[in-house]
Design a protein around this motif. Structure first.
Motif, PDB file in Angstrom:
ATOM      1  N   VAL A   1       5.231 -65.051  11.332  1.00 28.90           N
ATOM      2  CA  VAL A   1       6.228 -64.883  10.283  1.00 28.90           C
ATOM      3  C   VAL A   1       6.218 -63.436   9.813  1.00 28.90           C
ATOM      4  O   VAL A   1       5.154 -62.885   9.509  1.00 28.90           O
TER       5      VAL A   1
ATOM      6  N   LEU B   1       7.087 -74.321   9.375  1.00 30.02           N
ATOM      7  CA  LEU B   1       6.808 -73.628   8.116  1.00 30.02           C
ATOM      8  C   LEU B   1       7.237 -74.496   6.932  1.00 30.02           C
ATOM      9  O   LEU B   1       6.508 -74.619   5.935  1.00 30.02           O
TER      10      LEU B   1
ATOM     11  N   PHE C   1       1.160 -71.977  14.426  1.00 27.42           N
ATOM     12  CA  PHE C   1       0.677 -70.821  13.681  1.00 27.42           C
ATOM     13  C   PHE C   1      -0.847 -70.700  13.780  1.00 27.42           C
ATOM     14  O   PHE C   1      -1.575 -71.637  13.441  1.00 27.42           O
TER      15      PHE C   1
ATOM     16  N   VAL D   1      10.841 -65.883  12.089  1.00 28.35           N
ATOM     17  CA  VAL D   1       9.730 -66.545  12.764  1.00 28.35           C
ATOM     18  C   VAL D   1       9.926 -66.407  14.268  1.00 28.35           C
ATOM     19  O   VAL D   1      11.005 -66.677  14.799  1.00 28.35           O
TER      20      VAL D   1
END
Length: 357
Positions: A354, A39, A14, A349
Protein backbone atom coordinates in the motif's frame (compact mmCIF):
# COMPACT_ATOMS: atom_id res chain seq x y z
CA UNK A 1 -15.21 7.11 15.30
CA UNK A 2 -12.28 7.04 12.90
CA UNK A 3 -9.14 5.01 12.33
CA UNK A 4 -6.06 7.12 12.97
CA UNK A 5 -3.58 4.42 12.05
CA UNK A 6 -3.87 0.89 10.69
CA UNK A 7 -1.17 -1.77 10.81
CA UNK A 8 -1.35 -5.31 9.47
CA UNK A 9 1.17 -8.09 9.35
CA UNK A 10 0.95 -11.37 7.42
CA UNK A 11 -2.68 -10.74 6.52
CA UNK A 12 -3.59 -12.39 3.20
CA UNK A 13 -1.29 -10.95 0.50
CA UNK A 14 0.23 -8.34 2.83
CA UNK A 15 3.53 -9.02 4.48
CA UNK A 16 3.26 -5.69 6.30
CA UNK A 17 1.31 -2.48 5.85
CA UNK A 18 1.14 0.69 7.91
CA UNK A 19 -1.17 3.52 6.83
CA UNK A 20 -2.54 6.73 8.33
CA UNK A 21 -5.87 7.35 6.62
CA UNK A 22 -7.83 10.56 6.39
CA UNK A 23 -10.62 11.14 8.88
CA UNK A 24 -12.83 11.69 5.82
CA UNK A 25 -12.88 9.79 2.54
CA UNK A 26 -10.08 7.40 1.58
CA UNK A 27 -9.90 6.06 -1.96
CA UNK A 28 -8.02 2.82 -2.64
CA UNK A 29 -7.20 1.89 -6.23
CA UNK A 30 -5.54 -1.17 -7.72
CA UNK A 31 -5.99 -4.04 -10.15
CA UNK A 32 -8.04 -7.13 -9.41
CA UNK A 33 -6.38 -9.41 -6.82
CA UNK A 34 -4.00 -6.63 -5.78
CA UNK A 35 -5.25 -6.56 -2.18
CA UNK A 36 -7.87 -3.76 -2.16
CA UNK A 37 -10.65 -5.92 -0.74
CA UNK A 38 -8.22 -7.54 1.70
CA UNK A 39 -7.42 -4.11 3.10
CA UNK A 40 -11.12 -3.49 3.72
CA UNK A 41 -11.40 -6.98 5.20
CA UNK A 42 -8.65 -6.18 7.70
CA UNK A 43 -10.55 -3.08 8.85
CA UNK A 44 -13.77 -5.11 9.05
CA UNK A 45 -11.97 -7.75 11.11
CA UNK A 46 -10.86 -5.08 13.58
CA UNK A 47 -14.40 -3.82 14.02
CA UNK A 48 -16.26 -7.14 14.03
CA UNK A 49 -13.72 -9.74 15.13
CA UNK A 50 -14.48 -11.82 12.04
CA UNK A 51 -14.23 -11.73 8.27
CA UNK A 52 -16.96 -10.79 5.82
CA UNK A 53 -15.63 -13.51 3.53
CA UNK A 54 -17.24 -16.91 3.90
CA UNK A 55 -13.84 -18.64 3.91
CA UNK A 56 -13.32 -17.49 7.50
CA UNK A 57 -10.15 -16.28 9.23
CA UNK A 58 -7.72 -19.18 8.70
CA UNK A 59 -7.06 -18.56 5.00
CA UNK A 60 -6.46 -14.89 5.87
CA UNK A 61 -3.04 -15.88 7.26
CA UNK A 62 -0.38 -15.12 4.67
CA UNK A 63 0.97 -18.20 2.93
CA UNK A 64 3.97 -19.60 4.73
CA UNK A 65 3.17 -17.85 8.03
CA UNK A 66 1.63 -19.13 11.25
CA UNK A 67 -0.43 -16.10 12.26
CA UNK A 68 -1.59 -12.62 11.31
CA UNK A 69 -1.74 -9.49 13.46
CA UNK A 70 -3.95 -6.43 13.04
CA UNK A 71 -3.72 -3.21 15.06
CA UNK A 72 -5.69 0.03 14.88
CA UNK A 73 -5.60 3.33 16.71
CA UNK A 74 -9.21 4.51 16.96
CA UNK A 75 -10.09 8.15 17.53
CA UNK A 76 -13.29 8.95 19.42
CA UNK A 77 -15.45 12.05 19.04
CA UNK A 78 -14.51 13.40 22.48
CA UNK A 79 -10.81 13.45 21.59
CA UNK A 80 -9.86 10.20 23.32
CA UNK A 81 -8.41 7.23 21.49
CA UNK A 82 -8.31 3.46 21.85
CA UNK A 83 -5.95 0.84 20.50
CA UNK A 84 -7.50 -2.41 19.38
CA UNK A 85 -5.83 -5.47 17.94
CA UNK A 86 -6.27 -9.05 16.79
CA UNK A 87 -3.73 -11.86 16.74
CA UNK A 88 -4.90 -14.94 14.85
CA UNK A 89 -3.06 -18.23 14.71
CA UNK A 90 -4.42 -21.30 12.96
CA UNK A 91 -6.00 -22.51 16.18
CA UNK A 92 -6.62 -19.43 18.32
CA UNK A 93 -7.73 -15.83 18.10
CA UNK A 94 -6.94 -13.13 20.68
CA UNK A 95 -8.64 -9.71 20.81
CA UNK A 96 -7.09 -6.72 22.54
CA UNK A 97 -8.46 -3.32 23.54
CA UNK A 98 -6.13 -0.92 25.32
CA UNK A 99 -4.79 -2.52 28.50
CA UNK A 100 -7.85 -4.66 29.26
CA UNK A 101 -7.02 -8.05 30.72
CA UNK A 102 -9.70 -9.66 28.57
CA UNK A 103 -11.26 -8.36 25.37
CA UNK A 104 -14.24 -9.82 23.51
CA UNK A 105 -15.71 -9.33 20.06
CA UNK A 106 -18.33 -7.15 21.70
CA UNK A 107 -15.59 -4.75 22.85
CA UNK A 108 -14.34 -4.43 19.27
CA UNK A 109 -17.85 -3.85 17.92
CA UNK A 110 -18.45 -1.08 20.45
CA UNK A 111 -15.08 0.53 19.81
CA UNK A 112 -15.22 0.55 16.01
CA UNK A 113 -18.78 0.52 14.62
CA UNK A 114 -18.65 0.07 10.85
CA UNK A 115 -20.80 -0.75 7.87
CA UNK A 116 -19.87 -2.65 4.73
CA UNK A 117 -21.14 -2.16 1.19
CA UNK A 118 -19.65 -4.86 -1.02
CA UNK A 119 -20.58 -6.36 -4.40
CA UNK A 120 -22.86 -8.83 -2.59
CA UNK A 121 -24.86 -6.16 -0.78
CA UNK A 122 -27.90 -7.04 -2.91
CA UNK A 123 -28.28 -10.17 -0.73
CA UNK A 124 -30.14 -7.91 1.68
CA UNK A 125 -32.96 -7.81 -0.88
CA UNK A 126 -32.56 -11.05 -2.80
CA UNK A 127 -31.78 -13.72 -0.24
CA UNK A 128 -33.09 -15.05 3.06
CA UNK A 129 -34.34 -13.24 6.16
CA UNK A 130 -31.08 -13.73 8.09
CA UNK A 131 -29.37 -11.04 5.98
CA UNK A 132 -32.15 -8.58 6.78
CA UNK A 133 -32.15 -9.53 10.47
CA UNK A 134 -28.41 -8.91 10.53
CA UNK A 135 -28.89 -5.50 8.92
CA UNK A 136 -31.68 -4.61 11.34
CA UNK A 137 -29.98 -5.89 14.49
CA UNK A 138 -26.71 -4.08 13.79
CA UNK A 139 -28.57 -0.81 14.11
CA UNK A 140 -30.75 -1.94 17.02
CA UNK A 141 -27.64 -3.10 18.92
CA UNK A 142 -25.96 0.30 18.64
CA UNK A 143 -29.04 2.43 19.32
CA UNK A 144 -31.49 0.55 21.58
CA UNK A 145 -29.61 -0.29 24.79
CA UNK A 146 -32.14 -2.83 26.10
CA UNK A 147 -31.87 -4.96 22.98
CA UNK A 148 -28.64 -6.93 23.32
CA UNK A 149 -29.03 -8.19 26.92
CA UNK A 150 -32.56 -9.35 26.11
CA UNK A 151 -31.46 -10.91 22.82
CA UNK A 152 -28.69 -12.82 24.57
CA UNK A 153 -31.07 -14.13 27.26
CA UNK A 154 -33.61 -15.05 24.58
CA UNK A 155 -31.03 -17.03 22.59
CA UNK A 156 -29.92 -18.86 25.74
CA UNK A 157 -33.48 -19.88 26.59
CA UNK A 158 -34.14 -20.82 22.95
CA UNK A 159 -31.17 -23.20 22.96
CA UNK A 160 -32.47 -24.89 26.12
CA UNK A 161 -36.00 -25.23 24.73
CA UNK A 162 -34.67 -26.66 21.47
CA UNK A 163 -32.55 -29.17 23.37
CA UNK A 164 -35.66 -30.29 25.23
CA UNK A 165 -37.58 -30.58 21.96
CA UNK A 166 -34.80 -32.52 20.24
CA UNK A 167 -34.50 -34.89 23.21
CA UNK A 168 -38.27 -35.54 23.09
CA UNK A 169 -38.67 -34.51 26.73
CA UNK A 170 -42.14 -34.18 28.29
CA UNK A 171 -44.16 -31.05 27.56
CA UNK A 172 -43.62 -29.65 31.04
CA UNK A 173 -39.83 -29.61 30.47
CA UNK A 174 -40.30 -27.81 27.16
CA UNK A 175 -42.74 -25.12 28.26
CA UNK A 176 -40.60 -24.45 31.35
CA UNK A 177 -38.58 -22.12 29.08
CA UNK A 178 -41.57 -20.31 27.59
CA UNK A 179 -41.84 -17.56 30.21
CA UNK A 180 -38.17 -16.59 29.79
CA UNK A 181 -38.56 -16.66 26.01
CA UNK A 182 -41.66 -14.45 26.07
CA UNK A 183 -40.25 -11.96 28.57
CA UNK A 184 -37.16 -11.30 26.47
CA UNK A 185 -38.89 -11.62 23.10
CA UNK A 186 -41.09 -8.69 24.05
CA UNK A 187 -38.03 -6.50 24.71
CA UNK A 188 -36.34 -7.61 21.48
CA UNK A 189 -39.49 -6.99 19.46
CA UNK A 190 -40.14 -3.56 21.01
CA UNK A 191 -36.51 -2.52 20.39
CA UNK A 192 -36.69 -3.60 16.77
CA UNK A 193 -39.99 -1.82 16.19
CA UNK A 194 -38.71 1.42 17.72
CA UNK A 195 -35.58 1.28 15.59
CA UNK A 196 -37.42 0.54 12.34
CA UNK A 197 -39.74 3.48 13.03
CA UNK A 198 -36.77 5.85 13.41
CA UNK A 199 -35.07 4.35 10.35
CA UNK A 200 -38.18 4.72 8.23
CA UNK A 201 -38.47 8.43 9.02
CA UNK A 202 -35.09 9.16 7.45
CA UNK A 203 -35.50 6.90 4.44
CA UNK A 204 -37.78 8.77 1.98
CA UNK A 205 -35.60 11.86 1.66
CA UNK A 206 -32.54 9.83 0.73
CA UNK A 207 -34.25 7.30 -1.55
CA UNK A 208 -36.09 10.09 -3.39
CA UNK A 209 -32.78 11.65 -4.34
CA UNK A 210 -31.32 8.33 -5.41
CA UNK A 211 -34.22 6.39 -6.96
CA UNK A 212 -36.98 8.89 -7.60
CA UNK A 213 -40.28 9.40 -5.83
CA UNK A 214 -41.58 5.80 -5.83
CA UNK A 215 -42.39 4.99 -2.16
CA UNK A 216 -40.07 2.60 -0.31
CA UNK A 217 -41.82 0.66 2.45
CA UNK A 218 -40.25 -1.32 5.30
CA UNK A 219 -42.56 -4.09 6.55
CA UNK A 220 -41.33 -5.66 9.80
CA UNK A 221 -42.65 -9.08 10.82
CA UNK A 222 -41.84 -10.23 14.39
CA UNK A 223 -41.32 -13.92 13.64
CA UNK A 224 -44.58 -15.37 14.95
CA UNK A 225 -48.12 -15.68 13.65
CA UNK A 226 -51.28 -14.20 15.09
CA UNK A 227 -52.24 -11.06 16.98
CA UNK A 228 -52.44 -12.58 20.47
CA UNK A 229 -48.75 -12.28 21.33
CA UNK A 230 -45.72 -14.57 21.32
CA UNK A 231 -46.90 -16.56 24.36
CA UNK A 232 -50.04 -17.69 22.56
CA UNK A 233 -48.05 -18.42 19.42
CA UNK A 234 -45.68 -20.68 21.38
CA UNK A 235 -48.57 -22.51 23.02
CA UNK A 236 -50.46 -23.04 19.78
CA UNK A 237 -47.40 -24.35 17.93
CA UNK A 238 -46.15 -26.70 20.68
CA UNK A 239 -47.32 -29.87 18.95
CA UNK A 240 -45.73 -28.77 15.68
CA UNK A 241 -42.50 -27.87 17.50
CA UNK A 242 -42.41 -31.33 19.06
CA UNK A 243 -42.77 -32.97 15.67
CA UNK A 244 -40.12 -30.71 14.13
CA UNK A 245 -37.72 -30.92 17.07
CA UNK A 246 -37.14 -27.17 17.30
CA UNK A 247 -38.95 -23.89 18.03
CA UNK A 248 -40.43 -22.66 14.78
CA UNK A 249 -41.65 -19.21 15.83
CA UNK A 250 -40.02 -16.28 17.60
CA UNK A 251 -37.79 -13.25 17.10
CA UNK A 252 -35.12 -15.53 15.61
CA UNK A 253 -37.45 -15.85 12.60
CA UNK A 254 -38.20 -12.13 12.21
CA UNK A 255 -37.91 -10.44 8.83
CA UNK A 256 -37.84 -6.97 7.29
CA UNK A 257 -39.47 -6.94 3.86
CA UNK A 258 -38.59 -4.04 1.60
CA UNK A 259 -40.96 -2.96 -1.16
CA UNK A 260 -40.95 -0.21 -3.78
CA UNK A 261 -44.24 0.92 -5.31
CA UNK A 262 -45.96 -2.09 -3.66
CA UNK A 263 -43.60 -4.60 -5.33
CA UNK A 264 -40.74 -6.55 -3.80
CA UNK A 265 -37.57 -4.50 -4.16
CA UNK A 266 -35.65 -7.47 -5.56
CA UNK A 267 -38.17 -7.69 -8.45
CA UNK A 268 -38.75 -4.00 -9.08
CA UNK A 269 -35.24 -2.65 -9.60
CA UNK A 270 -32.11 -3.66 -11.49
CA UNK A 271 -29.03 -5.07 -9.78
CA UNK A 272 -27.42 -1.64 -9.89
CA UNK A 273 -30.52 -0.02 -8.39
CA UNK A 274 -30.57 -2.72 -5.72
CA UNK A 275 -27.05 -1.66 -4.79
CA UNK A 276 -28.14 1.98 -4.63
CA UNK A 277 -31.16 1.12 -2.47
CA UNK A 278 -29.24 -1.06 -0.01
CA UNK A 279 -26.49 1.55 0.21
CA UNK A 280 -29.16 4.15 0.97
CA UNK A 281 -30.47 1.96 3.79
CA UNK A 282 -26.97 1.64 5.25
CA UNK A 283 -26.40 5.39 5.00
CA UNK A 284 -29.65 6.09 6.82
CA UNK A 285 -28.48 3.65 9.51
CA UNK A 286 -25.20 5.56 9.81
CA UNK A 287 -27.04 8.87 10.07
CA UNK A 288 -29.39 7.48 12.72
CA UNK A 289 -26.46 6.25 14.81
CA UNK A 290 -24.99 9.73 14.68
CA UNK A 291 -28.29 11.35 15.66
CA UNK A 292 -29.10 8.96 18.51
CA UNK A 293 -25.64 8.35 19.98
CA UNK A 294 -23.34 10.95 18.47
CA UNK A 295 -21.28 8.25 16.72
CA UNK A 296 -20.27 8.11 13.07
CA UNK A 297 -19.58 4.55 11.91
CA UNK A 298 -16.73 3.87 9.51
CA UNK A 299 -18.05 3.04 6.03
CA UNK A 300 -16.33 0.37 3.91
CA UNK A 301 -17.40 0.42 0.27
CA UNK A 302 -15.84 -2.19 -1.98
CA UNK A 303 -15.90 -1.54 -5.73
CA UNK A 304 -18.36 1.35 -5.69
CA UNK A 305 -18.39 1.56 -9.49
CA UNK A 306 -19.46 -2.07 -10.03
CA UNK A 307 -22.79 -2.24 -11.91
CA UNK A 308 -23.30 1.52 -11.59
CA UNK A 309 -23.25 4.07 -14.40
CA UNK A 310 -21.74 7.56 -14.04
CA UNK A 311 -25.02 9.11 -12.83
CA UNK A 312 -25.53 6.69 -9.97
CA UNK A 313 -21.83 6.82 -9.05
CA UNK A 314 -21.92 10.60 -8.74
CA UNK A 315 -25.26 10.71 -6.92
CA UNK A 316 -24.21 8.01 -4.48
CA UNK A 317 -20.86 9.72 -3.88
CA UNK A 318 -22.67 12.92 -2.96
CA UNK A 319 -24.84 11.05 -0.45
CA UNK A 320 -21.81 9.31 1.07
CA UNK A 321 -19.96 12.58 1.49
CA UNK A 322 -23.04 14.20 3.06
CA UNK A 323 -23.14 11.55 5.80
CA UNK A 324 -19.70 12.66 6.95
CA UNK A 325 -17.31 10.55 8.97
CA UNK A 326 -14.62 8.22 7.73
CA UNK A 327 -15.04 6.14 4.61
CA UNK A 328 -12.82 3.69 2.71
CA UNK A 329 -13.81 2.88 -0.86
CA UNK A 330 -12.10 0.86 -3.57
CA UNK A 331 -11.91 1.31 -7.34
CA UNK A 332 -10.18 -0.56 -10.13
CA UNK A 333 -8.71 2.65 -11.48
CA UNK A 334 -8.57 6.35 -10.67
CA UNK A 335 -10.78 7.31 -13.64
CA UNK A 336 -13.76 5.64 -11.95
CA UNK A 337 -13.56 7.82 -8.82
CA UNK A 338 -16.58 10.18 -8.84
CA UNK A 339 -15.79 13.88 -9.01
CA UNK A 340 -18.44 14.51 -6.36
CA UNK A 341 -16.21 13.03 -3.68
CA UNK A 342 -14.15 16.21 -3.59
CA UNK A 343 -11.02 16.17 -1.42
CA UNK A 344 -9.92 12.61 -0.65
CA UNK A 345 -6.79 10.80 0.50
CA UNK A 346 -5.65 8.30 -2.09
CA UNK A 347 -3.85 5.00 -1.72
CA UNK A 348 -2.71 2.54 -4.36
CA UNK A 349 -2.41 -1.20 -3.74
CA UNK A 350 -0.14 -3.35 -5.86
CA UNK A 351 1.24 -6.83 -5.14
CA UNK A 352 0.26 -6.60 -1.49
CA UNK A 353 1.83 -3.20 -0.90
CA UNK A 354 0.00 0.00 0.00
CA UNK A 355 1.37 3.39 -0.98
CA UNK A 356 -0.08 6.87 -0.49
CA UNK A 357 -0.62 8.64 -3.82
Amino acid sequence: MHIQRLRLQHFRCFEFADIEPSHGINVITGDNASGKTSLLEAIFFLGRGQSFRQSGPRPAIRQGQDAFTLNGDIGVEDGRSHRIGIHRTRNRIVFKRDAQAETTRLDLINTLPLQLVDPNVHRLLEQGPRFRRHFMDWGVFHVEHAFFPAWRRYRRALRQRNRALKARLPKKDIIAWDAELVRNAEVVDASRRAYIEHLYRGLPERTNRLLGDEPVVLDYTPGWRGDDGFGMALASSLDQDQRAGFTQQGPHRADLRITIASASARDWVSRGQQKVLTTALLLVQAQLLQQRRGLRPVLLIDDLAAELGPHYRETLATEIEAVGGQCFMTFLEASLVPEGLGDVRRFHVEHGRVAAV
